[in-house]
Design a protein around this motif. Structure first.
Motif, PDB file in Angstrom:
ATOM      1  N   ALA A 125     -27.742  32.263  17.609  1.00 40.23           N
ATOM      2  CA  ALA A 125     -26.614  31.835  17.135  1.00 40.23           C
ATOM      3  C   ALA A 125     -26.737  30.191  17.016  1.00 40.23           C
ATOM      4  O   ALA A 125     -25.856  29.380  16.389  1.00 40.23           O
ATOM      5  CB  ALA A 125     -25.407  32.239  17.641  1.00 40.23           C
ATOM      6  N   ASN A 126     -27.665  29.489  17.647  1.00 38.50           N
ATOM      7  CA  ASN A 126     -27.902  28.247  17.849  1.00 38.50           C
ATOM      8  C   ASN A 126     -28.205  27.818  16.271  1.00 38.50           C
ATOM      9  O   ASN A 126     -29.002  28.296  15.624  1.00 38.50           O
ATOM     10  CB  ASN A 126     -28.903  27.964  18.393  1.00 38.50           C
ATOM     11  N   PRO A 127     -27.346  26.738  15.730  1.00 41.39           N
ATOM     12  CA  PRO A 127     -27.540  26.308  14.348  1.00 41.39           C
ATOM     13  C   PRO A 127     -29.256  25.733  13.875  1.00 41.39           C
ATOM     14  O   PRO A 127     -29.687  26.005  12.725  1.00 41.39           O
ATOM     15  CB  PRO A 127     -26.464  25.358  14.174  1.00 41.39           C
ATOM     16  N   PHE A 128     -29.616  25.243  14.816  1.00 39.19           N
ATOM     17  CA  PHE A 128     -31.078  24.736  14.788  1.00 39.19           C
ATOM     18  C   PHE A 128     -32.052  25.864  14.566  1.00 39.19           C
ATOM     19  O   PHE A 128     -32.807  26.010  13.365  1.00 39.19           O
ATOM     20  CB  PHE A 128     -31.656  23.850  15.694  1.00 39.19           C
ATOM     21  N   LEU A 129     -31.824  26.930  15.155  1.00 38.65           N
ATOM     22  CA  LEU A 129     -32.744  27.948  15.138  1.00 38.65           C
ATOM     23  C   LEU A 129     -32.513  28.888  13.828  1.00 38.65           C
ATOM     24  O   LEU A 129     -33.202  29.473  13.366  1.00 38.65           O
ATOM     25  CB  LEU A 129     -32.482  28.987  16.523  1.00 38.65           C
ATOM     26  N   ASN A 130     -31.169  28.873  13.566  1.00 38.90           N
ATOM     27  CA  ASN A 130     -30.607  29.551  12.133  1.00 38.90           C
ATOM     28  C   ASN A 130     -31.371  29.041  11.112  1.00 38.90           C
ATOM     29  O   ASN A 130     -31.967  29.940  10.211  1.00 38.90           O
ATOM     30  CB  ASN A 130     -29.232  29.302  12.286  1.00 38.90           C
ATOM     31  N   ILE A 131     -31.579  27.897  10.976  1.00 40.32           N
ATOM     32  CA  ILE A 131     -32.526  27.313   9.869  1.00 40.32           C
ATOM     33  C   ILE A 131     -33.972  27.523   9.852  1.00 40.32           C
ATOM     34  O   ILE A 131     -34.612  27.448   8.809  1.00 40.32           O
ATOM     35  CB  ILE A 131     -32.069  25.891   9.572  1.00 40.32           C
TER      36      ILE A 131
END
Length: 338
Positions: A125-131
């Motif tokens: 759910a971390n937005p950095f990991l998401n991308i």
């Protein structure tokens, strides 16, 4: 970590760890780093999976991938990679909330403050990991390695300005990383970074296959560090990339190149770093760089990942050698951690 320049002192301080490093880690890393082993044996499965599941990269990613392969470094911006998605604002807002509520740590580097733990949690759910696992980025990393990459480590930190004239230390000096034969990383600036904010710097074409590859090469299981002034005296100025840029700047770099950064003198630098490696990375097979939630595979976010992304976050199975030596390894890690 063990330093080859002072083996006797280290042996006196910790004989078991020193002998373990000399007679286990060192040959293990050397063997896995050897190209035939690295390419044909240790990465056989990941190369096969990549070739059987090739995807077409978006045009922007294709341009980045070509530049990355040719020079070991490439540049973009979040707005170029993810047009119309306001990705920079999303990441900046997440970082601001984190800074407001987190206890920042230096994790061994006095000039950096880390917003996550030393061994961070792989929270999808971390937005950095998401991308990181979207084809616009993950596809570039797989393309660079020519195989399905493993997701090894990530960090979010703030560079602390030092006094003008202070001596550069640790990663502020020119060096090569030791993690693998190729170590594709992504750096994202969350604020404007000029020369006074400690920009990332790299010598173009010093990656594996580049013309400067043999200048101060890696010495597995160690990287290398260039003597003072040697890079500037040897490398043409136009080959040294000083990666200044506005907020949202994205730098792709293989950190087996000669590189340095974080020497800020006037203002802070807020930067995310994501690290990929091959399955052959000796560090990846010995030390898990992040913590996986126990129920990660039950998450709908995990189910939405591509097969390549699921492969990337799946920890490697330890070899028979590491299973035998696991108690010794844990003893050494415990000493280092505590």
């Amino acid at each position: 970590t063990f330093c080859p320049m002072t083996p006797f002192k280290l042996f006196l301080k910790n004989p078991l760890a020193t002998l373990y490093h000399l007679f286990v880690i060192h040959p293990y890393a050397m063997i896995r780093h050897c190209h035939p082993v690295w390419y044909f044996v240790a990465n056989r499965e990941s190369r096969k999976l990549y070739n059987q599941n090739r995807i077409s990269l978006p045009p922007v990613s294709q341009r980045i991938a070509r530049e990355f392969k040719n020079h070991g470094i490439a540049f973009s911006h979040l707005d170029e990679l993810f047009p119309g998605e306001n990705m920079l604002i999303t990441l900046q807002e997440y970082t601001a909330r984190l800074r407001a509520g987190a206890e920042m740590k230096n994790n061994g580097k006095q000039f950096l403050q880390f917003l996550w733990d030393k061994i961070p949690v792989c929270d999808l759910a971390n937005p950095f990991l998401n991308i990181m696992f979207r084809p616009e980025i993950h596809g570039i990393m797989n393309n660079y390695l020519g195989m399905w990459a493993k997701w090894y480590f990530f960090t979010l930190n703030v560079t602390i300005p030092v006094a003008e004239g202070s001596k550069p230390v640790q990663s502020q000096r020119w060096h090569r990383d030791s993690d693998d034969k190729k170590v594709p990383k992504i750096f994202i600036y969350l604020n404007d970074v000029d020369e006074g904010a400690g920009p990332f710097m790299s010598v173009a074409n010093s990656h594996y296959g580049g013309k400067w590859r043999y200048l101060f090469p890696q010495r597995p299981p160690h990287g290398s560090r260039a003597p003072w002034g040697a890079v500037e005296a040897t490398i043409p100025k136009e080959e040294i990339r000083v990666c200044t840029g506005r907020a949202g700047t994205v730098v792709f770099c293989d950190t087996t190149t000669l590189h340095r950064g974080g020497y800020a003198t006037t203002s802070e630098r807020i930067m995310f770093t994501g690290v990929f490696a091959s399955s052959a990375s000796y560090k990846y097979t010995l030390h898990q760089g992040m913590r996986m939630p126990r129920d990660i595979k039950a998450s709908p976010l995990y189910a939405a990942l591509s097969p390549a992304a699921r492969y990337a976050i799946t920890p490697p199975e330890p070899s028979w050698l590491m299973r035998v030596l696991h108690p010794i390894r844990r003893h050494r890690e415990a000493e280092k951690e505590y």
